[in-house]
Write a protein that holds these residues in place. Structure first.
Motif, PDB file in Angstrom:
ATOM      1  N   GLY A 166       0.812  -1.209   0.000  1.00  0.00           N
ATOM      2  CA  GLY A 166       0.000   0.000   0.000  1.00  0.00           C
ATOM      3  C   GLY A 166       0.845   1.258   0.000  1.00  0.00           C
ATOM      4  N   LEU A 167       1.930   1.237   0.771  1.00  0.00           N
ATOM      5  CA  LEU A 167       2.824   2.400   0.830  1.00  0.00           C
ATOM      6  C   LEU A 167       3.530   2.632  -0.504  1.00  0.00           C
ATOM      7  CD1 LEU A 167       4.385   1.822   4.374  1.00  0.00           C
ATOM      8  CD2 LEU A 167       2.823   3.664   3.732  1.00  0.00           C
ATOM      9  N   GLN A 168       3.917   1.549  -1.163  1.00  0.00           N
ATOM     10  CA  GLN A 168       4.582   1.658  -2.459  1.00  0.00           C
ATOM     11  C   GLN A 168       3.663   2.271  -3.510  1.00  0.00           C
ATOM     12  OE1 GLN A 168       5.839  -2.452  -2.978  1.00  0.00           O
ATOM     13  NE2 GLN A 168       7.995  -1.869  -2.828  1.00  0.00           N
ATOM     14  N   ALA A 169       2.378   1.953  -3.426  1.00  0.00           N
ATOM     15  CA  ALA A 169       1.420   2.433  -4.424  1.00  0.00           C
ATOM     16  C   ALA A 169       1.015   3.881  -4.188  1.00  0.00           C
ATOM     17  CB  ALA A 169       0.175   1.543  -4.416  1.00  0.00           C
ATOM     18  N   LEU A 181      -2.674  11.020  -2.846  1.00  0.00           N
ATOM     19  CA  LEU A 181      -3.809  11.150  -3.745  1.00  0.00           C
ATOM     20  C   LEU A 181      -4.560   9.825  -3.799  1.00  0.00           C
ATOM     21  CD1 LEU A 181      -2.167  13.114  -6.707  1.00  0.00           C
ATOM     22  CD2 LEU A 181      -3.680  14.027  -4.936  1.00  0.00           C
ATOM     23  N   THR A 182      -5.862   9.864  -3.587  1.00  0.00           N
ATOM     24  CA  THR A 182      -6.675   8.655  -3.660  1.00  0.00           C
ATOM     25  C   THR A 182      -6.944   8.302  -5.123  1.00  0.00           C
ATOM     26  OG1 THR A 182      -8.770   9.864  -3.638  1.00  0.00           O
ATOM     27  CG2 THR A 182      -7.779   9.322  -1.499  1.00  0.00           C
ATOM     28  N   ASP A 183      -7.580   7.153  -5.340  1.00  0.00           N
ATOM     29  CA  ASP A 183      -7.921   6.735  -6.703  1.00  0.00           C
ATOM     30  C   ASP A 183      -8.876   7.720  -7.372  1.00  0.00           C
ATOM     31  OD1 ASP A 183      -6.348   4.511  -6.396  1.00  0.00           O
ATOM     32  OD2 ASP A 183      -8.005   3.217  -5.735  1.00  0.00           O
ATOM     33  N   PHE A 202       6.435   7.420  -0.730  1.00  0.00           N
ATOM     34  CA  PHE A 202       7.060   6.878   0.479  1.00  0.00           C
ATOM     35  C   PHE A 202       8.196   5.944   0.059  1.00  0.00           C
ATOM     36  CE2 PHE A 202       2.700   7.462   2.438  1.00  0.00           C
ATOM     37  CZ  PHE A 202       3.073   8.562   3.194  1.00  0.00           C
ATOM     38  N   HIS A 203       9.307   6.011   0.791  1.00  0.00           N
ATOM     39  CA  HIS A 203      10.460   5.165   0.489  1.00  0.00           C
ATOM     40  C   HIS A 203      10.462   3.959   1.429  1.00  0.00           C
ATOM     41  CE1 HIS A 203      12.662   7.738  -2.426  1.00  0.00           C
ATOM     42  NE2 HIS A 203      11.891   8.673  -1.878  1.00  0.00           N
ATOM     43  N   VAL A 204      10.127   2.807   0.868  1.00  0.00           N
ATOM     44  CA  VAL A 204       9.975   1.580   1.662  1.00  0.00           C
ATOM     45  C   VAL A 204      11.039   0.541   1.308  1.00  0.00           C
ATOM     46  CG1 VAL A 204       7.494   1.955   1.935  1.00  0.00           C
ATOM     47  CG2 VAL A 204       8.336   0.622  -0.013  1.00  0.00           C
ATOM     48  N   GLU A 205      12.092   0.973   0.593  1.00  0.00           N
ATOM     49  CA  GLU A 205      13.096   0.008   0.133  1.00  0.00           C
ATOM     50  C   GLU A 205      13.715  -0.776   1.292  1.00  0.00           C
ATOM     51  OE1 GLU A 205      12.813   3.411  -2.734  1.00  0.00           O
ATOM     52  OE2 GLU A 205      13.112   3.229  -0.570  1.00  0.00           O
ATOM     53  N   ALA A 206      14.027  -0.078   2.387  1.00  0.00           N
ATOM     54  CA  ALA A 206      14.665  -0.746   3.536  1.00  0.00           C
ATOM     55  C   ALA A 206      13.729  -1.773   4.152  1.00  0.00           C
ATOM     56  CB  ALA A 206      15.087   0.288   4.580  1.00  0.00           C
TER      57      ALA A 206
END
Length: 231
Positions: A24-27, A102-104, A132-136
């Motif tokens: 969800g964070l990536q999207a 931003l929502t859909d 959002f940066h979720v790579e870690a």
């Protein structure tokens, strides 16, 4: 159900929740740079990051675009409020995501997340972006294999483990080995024997410590072992 089975089931549930959250964070996407990603590794000092956010909040007041300025300052303020909930960093670290996405339907929505990762996260991060940066966090999911390592030289040995980007020192000790003796004759032979005996005792201690650290209940607790050091 045994306690071990219950623990494994709980871990799988937490893993599933984390995968869903990361997806969800990536999207999520936003306008400008009003999405804050903040990661504190274990043992981080909360006051240090509190001061950093205060500095960033002041710097954000200089952003020329009024809309972006207000959005960034609001996101940083939200991160500050989330950080105030903690008097110390949790054992596995702390992750905070705040901002306007931003929502859909194309509408703006404020979101705030703060949580302790399911295993230690060895990353320090602060970023303002349109995502959002979720790579870690994603790296924590890539491998559950834990490897042990031993670093050994003439001054001592260090024992540790590594899993993903998380490293932990498990044990270490120093040693005082005699240097090579420059004299000849019987004296050199005697010192040579003493030196070899101490080297032998040192290697045996390394092996005994490795057993204590990397074997639990008669089972090896790592997927592999890495040896390093000077000859």
């Amino acid at each position: 159900m045994s306690s071990n089975s219950a623990a494994t089931a709980d871990e799988q549930v937490e893993l599933w929740k984390m995968k869903k959250l990361i997806k969800g964070l990536q999207a999520a996407k936003g306008n400008g740079t009003s999405m804050i990603s903040l990661i504190l590794p274990p043992k981080s000092q909360i006051p240090q990051f509190t001061a950093m956010l205060a500095t960033e909040h002041g710097a954000a007041s200089n952003i020329k675009s009024r809309v972006n300025r207000l959005s960034v300052m609001a996101a940083i303020a939200s991160a500050q409020q989330r950080l105030k909930l903690y008097t110390r960093t949790p054992p596995n670290g702390l992750v905070i995501f705040c901002g306007t996405i931003l929502t859909d339907e194309g509408k703006e929505k404020k979101v705030n997340f703060d949580f302790e990762p399911f295993k230690p996260i060895n990353t320090t991060l602060y970023l303002c972006d349109n995502k959002f940066h979720v790579e870690a966090l994603a790296e924590l999911l890539e491998t559950d294999s834990k490897f042990g390592f031993i670093i050994m030289d003439g001054n001592g040995s260090l024992f540790g483990s590594i899993c993903g980007n998380s490293r932990e020192v498990l044990s270490h000790f120093t040693v005082d080995l005699p240097k090579k003796h420059g004299r000849g004759g019987q004296s050199a032979q005697r010192f040579g024997r003493i030196r070899e005996e101490k080297r032998h005792h040192y290697i045996r201690k390394v092996a005994e410590t490795a057993v204590q650290v990397f074997i639990t209940d008669n089972k090896v607790n790592v997927s592999g072992l890495i040896l390093a050091g000077s000859a």
